[in-house]
Enzyme design. Structure first.
Site, PDB file in Angstrom:
ATOM      1  N   ASN A   1       0.789  -1.238   0.000  1.00 53.09           N
ATOM      2  CA  ASN A   1       0.000   0.000   0.000  1.00 53.09           C
ATOM      3  C   ASN A   1       0.826   1.296   0.000  1.00 53.09           C
ATOM      4  OD1 ASN A   1      -2.337  -1.569  -0.036  1.00 53.09           O
ATOM      5  ND2 ASN A   1      -2.196  -1.853   2.184  1.00 53.09           N
TER       6      ASN A   1
ATOM      7  N   HIS B   1      23.737  -0.133  -8.134  1.00 51.90           N
ATOM      8  CA  HIS B   1      24.643   0.937  -7.722  1.00 51.90           C
ATOM      9  C   HIS B   1      25.577   0.321  -6.691  1.00 51.90           C
ATOM     10  CE1 HIS B   1      26.019   4.933  -7.436  1.00 51.90           C
ATOM     11  NE2 HIS B   1      25.100   5.485  -6.679  1.00 51.90           N
TER      12      HIS B   1
HETATM   13  N1  LIG Z   1      17.087   6.455 -10.989  1.00 55.04           N
HETATM   14  C1  LIG Z   1      18.185   6.312 -11.718  1.00 55.04           C
HETATM   15  O1  LIG Z   1      18.379   7.050 -12.702  1.00 55.04           O
HETATM   16  C2  LIG Z   1      19.208   5.236 -11.417  1.00 55.04           C
HETATM   17  C3  LIG Z   1      20.145   4.895 -12.407  1.00 55.04           C
HETATM   18  C4  LIG Z   1      21.036   3.861 -12.160  1.00 55.04           C
HETATM   19  C5  LIG Z   1      21.010   3.220 -10.935  1.00 55.04           C
HETATM   20  N2  LIG Z   1      20.118   3.585  -9.965  1.00 55.04           N
HETATM   21  C6  LIG Z   1      20.109   2.852  -8.683  1.00 55.04           C
HETATM   22  O2  LIG Z   1      18.988   1.989  -8.670  1.00 55.04           O
HETATM   23  C7  LIG Z   1      18.521   1.826  -7.323  1.00 55.04           C
HETATM   24  C8  LIG Z   1      17.040   2.235  -7.269  1.00 55.04           C
HETATM   25  O3  LIG Z   1      16.922   3.594  -7.613  1.00 55.04           O
HETATM   26  P1  LIG Z   1      15.529   4.228  -8.146  1.00 55.04           P
HETATM   27  O4  LIG Z   1      15.836   5.624  -8.592  1.00 55.04           O
HETATM   28  O5  LIG Z   1      14.892   3.293  -9.070  1.00 55.04           O
HETATM   29  O6  LIG Z   1      14.597   4.195  -6.867  1.00 55.04           O
HETATM   30  P2  LIG Z   1      14.342   5.282  -5.742  1.00 55.04           P
HETATM   31  O7  LIG Z   1      13.376   6.275  -6.257  1.00 55.04           O
HETATM   32  O8  LIG Z   1      15.625   5.782  -5.199  1.00 55.04           O
HETATM   33  O9  LIG Z   1      13.671   4.285  -4.668  1.00 55.04           O
HETATM   34  C9  LIG Z   1      12.343   3.967  -4.738  1.00 55.04           C
HETATM   35  C10 LIG Z   1      11.943   2.694  -4.007  1.00 55.04           C
HETATM   36  O10 LIG Z   1      12.441   2.631  -2.677  1.00 55.04           O
HETATM   37  C11 LIG Z   1      11.345   2.282  -1.828  1.00 55.04           C
HETATM   38  N3  LIG Z   1      11.585   2.750  -0.463  1.00 55.04           N
HETATM   39  C12 LIG Z   1      12.007   3.968  -0.054  1.00 55.04           C
HETATM   40  N4  LIG Z   1      12.133   3.976   1.291  1.00 55.04           N
HETATM   41  C13 LIG Z   1      11.779   2.742   1.725  1.00 55.04           C
HETATM   42  C14 LIG Z   1      11.729   2.113   2.997  1.00 55.04           C
HETATM   43  N5  LIG Z   1      12.096   2.771   4.105  1.00 55.04           N
HETATM   44  N6  LIG Z   1      11.315   0.836   3.073  1.00 55.04           N
HETATM   45  C15 LIG Z   1      10.963   0.147   1.951  1.00 55.04           C
HETATM   46  N7  LIG Z   1      11.005   0.679   0.727  1.00 55.04           N
HETATM   47  C16 LIG Z   1      11.401   1.964   0.609  1.00 55.04           C
HETATM   48  C17 LIG Z   1      10.154   2.985  -2.475  1.00 55.04           C
HETATM   49  O11 LIG Z   1       8.959   2.372  -2.029  1.00 55.04           O
HETATM   50  P3  LIG Z   1       7.666   3.239  -1.627  1.00 55.04           P
HETATM   51  O12 LIG Z   1       7.015   3.706  -2.877  1.00 55.04           O
HETATM   52  O13 LIG Z   1       6.854   2.249  -0.867  1.00 55.04           O
HETATM   53  O14 LIG Z   1       8.158   4.397  -0.798  1.00 55.04           O
HETATM   54  C18 LIG Z   1      10.436   2.701  -3.942  1.00 55.04           C
HETATM   55  O15 LIG Z   1       9.958   1.454  -4.346  1.00 55.04           O
HETATM   56  C19 LIG Z   1      19.420   2.705  -6.457  1.00 55.04           C
HETATM   57  O16 LIG Z   1      20.471   1.905  -5.987  1.00 55.04           O
HETATM   58  C20 LIG Z   1      19.956   3.732  -7.448  1.00 55.04           C
HETATM   59  O17 LIG Z   1      21.181   4.307  -7.059  1.00 55.04           O
HETATM   60  C21 LIG Z   1      19.199   4.564 -10.193  1.00 55.04           C
END
Ligand SMILES: NC(=O)c1ccc[n+]([C@@H]2O[C@H](COP(=O)([O-])OP(=O)(O)OC[C@H]3O[C@@H](n4cnc5c(N)ncnc54)[C@H](OP(=O)(O)O)[C@@H]3O)[C@@H](O)[C@H]2O)c1
Length: 404
Positions: free
Chosen positions: A118, A179
């Site tokens: 949720n 990452h």
């Molecule tokens: N974005 C990019 O451009 C990019 C590029 C390359 C690599 N990466 C890497 O990929 C990984 C993911 O990055 P992202 O940008 O896709 O995601 P993000 O926006 O950084 O993280 C989102 C996720 O984390 C969850 N989350 C946050 N706090 C939480 C908690 N306390 N407990 C459980 N879940 C929690 C969120 O769930 P809720 O919705 O339930 O809060 C959501 O599903 C990271 O390691 C990042 O460095 C990112």
């Protein structure tokens, strides 16, 4: 940036291998050659002295040989066979979770999503067709069903949730990151991986939205791959296969540490922070010297993003120079040296701040606060309110595609 350059070099290399007799060197030489009916000089920077067997290509990037893996070596049937006994639990459904998850699903792999029930991600996953109880679970249940745990929580959340996740990473599972942040800075994040599992990385060099859109276009994003811990002797192969399965086109071998250092450095520098700072500084001086907002914006951002930077992206810096006036070229060549000399100490300071973990500390502190979303939104609202970006909105509004 480096990876984009590398891709272009790679693409050039493959073109050279597969036939090309002639390549455009610069805008001007191409035009001159066309006029004269003569061939333009081939690119000199990239040479491919030999070709290795498929799957392990060593490409010469401007004098340094690097290993590159490619999607063509992992067709869908091979992927399906390779992962036939695996359940991939993709934990977190942010930008990367969305892109990688949908690509894995379209590739036919057995992938399930694990997120907080949720929360915002739960709803987004449902909107993308993931079904609660079938392939959408809470985090613990998803991990318990999996053989490969893909940790795509936010970097701060990876640290916060680690005490709960670590005991579930039992022998035989594989731990995947996008990452190097969590394990490399383990003194700060406390993410100390179990010693008896493979730990690998596939880091797409772009946002998750691009991971998805390039996959749908039938292309594929560039990604870095790395191995942190190889218990089975198959860790690298698994990283390559997973890299292809999540939608990568070319995979560049690196280490966890190099990936996280270069990534934190690049996004704070030329990719985001540095370029924003340059734009602001140039705009402010123009405004202080009496130029109008539209003139200052056009001369700082609009011409850069709409005219000149795409030329660099397409064919390199020399190509962009060649497309500009002799007056512009002379000044740009002279001033680029001064900018470099003045900025290099700042880049040194930035790299040091990354390498010592100061940037990680700051990121963990800020992004772990309960009100981090509100604080971030306030900073974005402040940026949006700056005159430069308000002027930009008006300039963009005049583009034909934005006119009703
Ligand atoms: N974005 C990019 O451009 C990019 C590029 C390359 C690599 N990466 C890497 O990929 C990984 C993911 O990055 P992202 O940008 O896709 O995601 P993000 O926006 O950084 O993280 C989102 C996720 O984390 C969850 N989350 C946050 N706090 C939480 C908690 N306390 N407990 C459980 N879940 C929690 C969120 O769930 P809720 O919705 O339930 O809060 C959501 O599903 C990271 O390691 C990042 O460095 C990112």
């Amino acid at each position: 940036m480096a990876s984009r350059r590398a891709t272009r070099a790679l693409q050039s290399s493959f073109k050279q291998l597969s036939a090309p007799t002639v390549q455009r060197r610069t805008f001007v030489s191409a035009i001159n050659a066309a006029k004269a009916g003569a061939a333009a000089a081939p690119r000199a920077a990239v040479t491919v002295p030999f070709q290795q067997k498929r799957g392990v290509k060593t490409i010469d990037f401007a004098g340094q040989k690097e290993k590159v893996f490619e999607r063509e070596d992992w067709p869908r049937e091979k992927l399906l066979d390779y992962f036939k006994d695996d359940t991939l639990a993709l934990i977190g459904y942010g930008s990367q979770g969305h892109g990688q998850g949908l690509n894995l699903r379209d590739n036919g792999l057995n992938v399930i999503i694990g997120v907080r029930k949720n929360g915002a991600s739960w709803k987004e996953a449902q909107q993308d067709g993931w079904i609660p109880g079938t392939n959408l679970f809470d985090i613990d249940e998803a991990i318990s069903k999996s053989t490969i745990v893909m940790n795509l929580l936010s970097d701060a959340a990876q640290s916060e949730t680690w005490p709960a996740i670590k005991p579930q990473l039992t022998k035989g599972k594989t731990l995947y990151f996008s990452h190097g942040f969590s394990p490399v800075f383990k003194d700060l994040t406390k993410v100390d991986v179990p010693k008896d599992i493979d730990v690998i990385l596939v880091a797409p060099k772009g946002s998750g939205r691009t991971v998805r859109s390039l996959f749908r276009e039938g292309r594929g994003i560039n990604s870095s791959i790395a191995v942190f811990q190889d218990v089975t002797g198959k860790a690298e192969e698994k990283a390559i296969a997973l890299g292809v399965a999540v939608g990568s086109g070319y995979l560049y071998k690196t280490t966890f540490e190099k990936e996280v250092f270069s990534d934190l450095y690049g996004e704070r520098g030329c990719l985001m922070g540095g370029i924003h700072g340059m734009f602001l500084a140039q705009y402010e001086v123009l405004r202080e010297r009496g130029h109008s907002p539209s003139e200052a914006f056009n001369e700082t951002v609009e011409e850069a993003t709409q005219s000149l930077y795409p030329l660099i992206g397409a064919n390199g810096m020399d190509y962009m120079y060649a497309a500009c006036s002799t007056t512009a070229r002379r000044g740009a060549i002279d001033w680029s040296k001064r900018f470099k000399d003045n900025l290099k100490p700042l880049f040194e300071e930035l790299y040091e701040s990354v390498a010592t973990g100061k940037e990680t500390q700051r990121s963990l502190e800020f992004n772990s606060r309960p009100d981090y979303r509100e604080a971030y939104e306030k900073e974005m609202a402040d940026i949006q309110g700056l005159e430069i970006w308000r002027a930009g909105k008006a300039v963009r509004g005049l583009r034909p595609e934005n006119q009703k």
